[in-house]
Design a protein around this motif. Sequence first.
Motif, PDB file in Angstrom:
ATOM      1  N   ASP A   1      -0.286  14.897  -1.923  1.00  0.00           N
ATOM      2  CA  ASP A   1      -0.591  13.935  -0.875  1.00  0.00           C
ATOM      3  C   ASP A   1       0.464  13.919   0.223  1.00  0.00           C
ATOM      4  OD1 ASP A   1      -1.713  11.744   0.496  1.00  0.00           O
ATOM      5  OD2 ASP A   1      -0.646  10.308  -0.748  1.00  0.00           O
TER       6      ASP A   1
ATOM      7  N   GLU B   1       2.396   1.546  -3.495  1.00  0.00           N
ATOM      8  CA  GLU B   1       1.370   1.988  -4.444  1.00  0.00           C
ATOM      9  C   GLU B   1       1.065   3.466  -4.268  1.00  0.00           C
ATOM     10  OE1 GLU B   1      -2.009  -0.599  -4.028  1.00  0.00           O
ATOM     11  OE2 GLU B   1      -0.790  -2.365  -4.514  1.00  0.00           O
ATOM     12  N   ARG B   2       1.047   3.926  -3.023  1.00  0.00           N
ATOM     13  CA  ARG B   2       0.768   5.344  -2.755  1.00  0.00           C
ATOM     14  C   ARG B   2       1.834   6.220  -3.419  1.00  0.00           C
ATOM     15  NH1 ARG B   2      -0.273   7.844   3.287  1.00  0.00           N
ATOM     16  NH2 ARG B   2      -0.894   9.934   2.611  1.00  0.00           N
TER      17      ARG B   2
ATOM     18  N   ASP C   1      -0.767  13.577  -6.700  1.00  0.00           N
ATOM     19  CA  ASP C   1      -1.716  12.770  -7.454  1.00  0.00           C
ATOM     20  C   ASP C   1      -2.134  13.619  -8.656  1.00  0.00           C
ATOM     21  OD1 ASP C   1      -4.071  11.685  -8.542  1.00  0.00           O
ATOM     22  OD2 ASP C   1      -4.762  10.939  -6.604  1.00  0.00           O
TER      23      ASP C   1
ATOM     24  N   SER D   1       1.661   8.187  -7.832  1.00  0.00           N
ATOM     25  CA  SER D   1       1.742   9.647  -7.853  1.00  0.00           C
ATOM     26  C   SER D   1       3.015  10.088  -8.562  1.00  0.00           C
ATOM     27  CB  SER D   1       1.779  10.196  -6.422  1.00  0.00           C
ATOM     28  OG  SER D   1       0.602   9.876  -5.732  1.00  0.00           O
TER      29      SER D   1
ATOM     30  N   SER E   1       0.828  -1.209   0.000  1.00  0.00           N
ATOM     31  CA  SER E   1       0.000   0.000   0.000  1.00  0.00           C
ATOM     32  C   SER E   1       0.866   1.265   0.000  1.00  0.00           C
ATOM     33  CB  SER E   1      -0.981   0.019   1.173  1.00  0.00           C
ATOM     34  OG  SER E   1      -0.291   0.048   2.400  1.00  0.00           O
ATOM     35  N   TRP E   2       1.985   1.248   0.742  1.00  0.00           N
ATOM     36  CA  TRP E   2       2.894   2.396   0.752  1.00  0.00           C
ATOM     37  C   TRP E   2       3.554   2.554  -0.618  1.00  0.00           C
ATOM     38  CZ3 TRP E   2       3.891   6.782   3.020  1.00  0.00           C
ATOM     39  CH2 TRP E   2       5.133   7.391   2.875  1.00  0.00           C
TER      40      TRP E   2
END
Length: 163
Positions: A82, A52-53, A75, A57, A49-50
């Motif tokens: 973000d 992908e975050r 983003d 972006s 998840s980190w």
Amino acid sequence: MDLNIRSCAEGEAPALAQVFHRAVHEGAATRYTQDERMAWSPDVPAGASWEERLGGSETVVAEQAGRPVGFMSLDMSRGYLDLAFVAPEVMGRGVAALIYAVVEGRARSAGLTRLTAEASLLAEPFFRRQGWRVVKRQNVERLGVELSNTLMEKDIAAREAVA
């Protein structure tokens, strides 16, 4: 200060997670309590998840002596800034402004006309200096703890006049 401003490299998420976590726990200590900082970043971010975050972006990194000392993630689909963090040892030394100039330039090049962010109490004065305005002050909940921040925006449609 010898800095390299560049795009995020593959596999760099763990190093940026360290910058983020240290910025929250050390850098933001003047504006947020220990309980607030623990709710904001209870552990160093890790995992898919980190990654992908960051990977989802436009992430720009400041590197010094071969290691990241700051980064910002925009983003591009929403014009939402973000993440915006610098290591505590380089706070107040112009690193964030250098990263931000690249981020805003990339946003303009992509045709974005407006940027938004939820700025921490520590970051709000920085964003004001970059021409952002306060939309509203708000509280967000993280792990049952309320954190104050500021919803901010900047119109980037018109180029500022250069004297």
